[in-house]
Design an enzyme around this catalytic site. Structure first.
Site, short mmCIF file in Angstrom:
data_model
loop_
_atom_site.label_atom_id
_atom_site.label_comp_id
_atom_site.label_asym_id
_atom_site.label_seq_id
_atom_site.Cartn_x
_atom_site.Cartn_y
_atom_site.Cartn_z
N LYS A 110 0.85 -1.20 0.00
CA LYS A 110 0.00 0.00 0.00
C LYS A 110 0.89 1.25 0.00
O LYS A 110 0.60 2.22 -0.69
CB LYS A 110 -0.93 0.01 1.22
CG LYS A 110 -1.98 -1.08 1.13
CD LYS A 110 -3.38 -0.61 1.51
CE LYS A 110 -4.42 -1.65 1.14
NZ LYS A 110 -4.61 -2.70 2.14
N LYS A 194 -6.96 -12.42 -12.25
CA LYS A 194 -7.66 -12.90 -11.06
C LYS A 194 -8.92 -12.04 -10.85
O LYS A 194 -8.85 -10.82 -10.94
CB LYS A 194 -6.72 -12.75 -9.85
CG LYS A 194 -7.41 -12.88 -8.51
CD LYS A 194 -6.51 -12.37 -7.38
CE LYS A 194 -7.18 -12.54 -6.07
NZ LYS A 194 -7.69 -11.60 -5.26
N LYS A 197 -12.38 -7.29 -6.84
CA LYS A 197 -13.08 -6.00 -6.83
C LYS A 197 -12.17 -4.89 -7.33
O LYS A 197 -12.58 -3.99 -8.02
CB LYS A 197 -13.54 -5.66 -5.42
CG LYS A 197 -14.83 -6.34 -5.05
CD LYS A 197 -15.12 -6.17 -3.57
CE LYS A 197 -14.07 -6.86 -2.75
NZ LYS A 197 -14.54 -7.84 -1.77
P1 ADP Z 1 -11.00 -8.88 -3.68
O1 ADP Z 1 -9.73 -9.31 -4.39
O2 ADP Z 1 -12.18 -8.87 -4.59
O3 ADP Z 1 -10.82 -7.59 -2.90
P2 ADP Z 1 -10.82 -10.15 -1.14
O4 ADP Z 1 -9.35 -9.93 -1.07
O5 ADP Z 1 -11.72 -9.36 -0.22
O6 ADP Z 1 -11.31 -10.01 -2.65
O7 ADP Z 1 -11.14 -11.70 -0.99
C1 ADP Z 1 -11.49 -12.37 0.18
C2 ADP Z 1 -11.07 -13.81 -0.01
O8 ADP Z 1 -11.73 -14.36 -1.19
C3 ADP Z 1 -9.56 -13.94 -0.31
O9 ADP Z 1 -8.80 -14.14 0.84
C4 ADP Z 1 -9.49 -15.13 -1.24
O10 ADP Z 1 -9.32 -16.31 -0.48
C5 ADP Z 1 -10.84 -15.19 -1.91
N1 ADP Z 1 -10.73 -14.74 -3.31
C6 ADP Z 1 -10.87 -13.48 -3.78
N2 ADP Z 1 -10.75 -13.43 -5.11
C7 ADP Z 1 -10.51 -14.71 -5.52
C8 ADP Z 1 -10.32 -15.34 -6.79
N3 ADP Z 1 -10.34 -14.65 -7.93
N4 ADP Z 1 -10.09 -16.68 -6.82
C9 ADP Z 1 -10.08 -17.42 -5.68
N5 ADP Z 1 -10.27 -16.88 -4.45
C10 ADP Z 1 -10.48 -15.55 -4.36
#
Ligand code: ADP
Ligand code: TRP
Length: 326
Positions: A110, A194, A197
């Site tokens: 960050k 991947k 959000k």
């Molecule tokens: P984002 O990347 O959308 O901000 P988060 O980091 O809040 O998502 O994700 C919460 C959990 O969901 C992560 O710790 C991970 O285990 C799972 N996750 C998020 N995106 C993926 C993905 N594309 N494939 C598999 N698992 C994911």
């Protein structure tokens, strides 16, 4: 055996969250005493809109309950309803070396992203984030903490803090074991990266039908004509997503059709939308029912918080006694 994990309320949950985090957590409900909470205190390090926090917190609660989280079999609550987390976080912060936090990738990333921007945007909460996470985990005597790979270092910090406290003040905390979901394949987003959000490439679990259909039809594919055989069909984004939401035989059939040629990507995407829609139909129905009685959902979370508190209190008391606070 106690299993604990937290999820940040940072927006509508998507297919990546579902297959990567929610489904494994829902499965683990049966393996031990499960503690699952919505990490709204943590969300304060990056989100400063109170109205959005309330909305996202409710969204996460509805999404999880609709997808099969069963409050009769696990303790499900909102982190800030058990402010014991913040008291323990302070106690733990006094045994946490600065260097341990300075080495954390999520914090360093960050800072790096802000390097030429607004340094004031890095708040102390972001730096202390792993200490609050350690408090979340240690407060419940958690044995197993299932998380994605990105949280591996935070769990190592938790273990270090627990060991240090135990050394200084005597055996107090269970040193937890991480359960890193290495085996979960990354769910690709509509652009092939991947799904996340932060990349704006998500397919939400419970979005508006038209909007989601549009997103699925816009999944990026190459420009080969339908007639052309596509020997690499298995790598196609739409096929990979189809494998998650359609029966294996159906997904294999579409993959084969692409492989031999004569089928366009548009048809695969239409099939993907139909299977996605059916896959989540029962959960969509449950979510609508839950959303029509929000008082019930808030009551569920409050009762979860009460049960969480009952588990947390003796451990906090033990830590306070060990540290000479009582
Ligand atoms: P984002 O990347 O959308 O901000 P988060 O980091 O809040 O998502 O994700 C919460 C959990 O969901 C992560 O710790 C991970 O285990 C799972 N996750 C998020 N995106 C993926 C993905 N594309 N494939 C598999 N698992 C994911
Ligand atoms: N930091 C985790 C994430 O962003 C969420 C979290 C907060 C958590 N406290 C936790 C996960 C305790 C496991 C245990 O995904």
């Amino acid at each position: 055996m106690r299993i604990l994990t937290g999820i940040q309320p940072s927006g509508a949950l998507h297919l990546g969250n579902y297959f990567g985090a929610m489904l494994p957590a829902i499965g683990l409900q049966n393996e031990g005493e499960a503690f699952y909470f919505i990490a709204d205190y943590h969300s304060m390090t990056s989100l400063t809109d109170a109205r959005l926090r309330r909305q996202y917190t409710l969204d996460v609660a509805l999404d999880f309950l609709a997808c099969g989280l069963d409050p009769a079999r696990c303790i499900f609550w909102k982190q800030s309803d058990t402010p014991e987390h913040t008291e323990l976080a302070w106690i733990l912060s006094t045994v946490t070396p600065m260097g341990l936090l300075e080495r954390c990738h999520s914090y360093k990333d960050k800072i790096a992203r802000l390097a030429d921007g607004d340094a004031g945007a890095v708040n102390h909460g972001l730096f202390a984030y792993p200490v609050l996470m350690a408090a979340d985990i240690l407060l419940y005597g958690s044995h197993i903490v299932p998380v994605g790979k990105d949280q591996k270092q935070h769990l190592e910090v938790t273990r270090d803090i627990a060991i240090k406290f135990n050394l200084l003040y005597g055996e107090t905390f269970v040193v937890p074991e991480p359960r890193i979901r290495e085996e979960v394949a990354l769910v690709p987003g509509t652009d092939g990266q991947k799904m996340s959000k932060s990349y704006g490439n998500t397919i939400e679990l419970f979005g508006d039908e038209k909007a989601i259909r549009k997103k699925i039809m816009a999944i990026q594919t190459d420009s080969r004509l339908p007639a052309e055989p596509k020997p690499d069909a298995g790598k196609n984004n739409a096929i990979q997503l189809l494998k998650l939401v359609a029966p294996a035989a159906v997904a294999a059939e579409w993959e084969e059709k692409l492989r031999i040629g004569g089928t366009g990507y548009g048809d695969v995407k239409k099939a993907l939308f139909a299977h996605y829609w059916d896959y989540f139909a029962p959960a969509r129905q449950r979510r609508a029912e839950l959303a029509s009685d929000l008082d019930h959902v808030h009551a569920l979370l409050r009762s979860g918080a009460e049960r969480a508190r009952t588990a947390a209190r003796p451990i906090l008391t033990r830590a306070r006694e060990a540290a000479g606070l009582t």
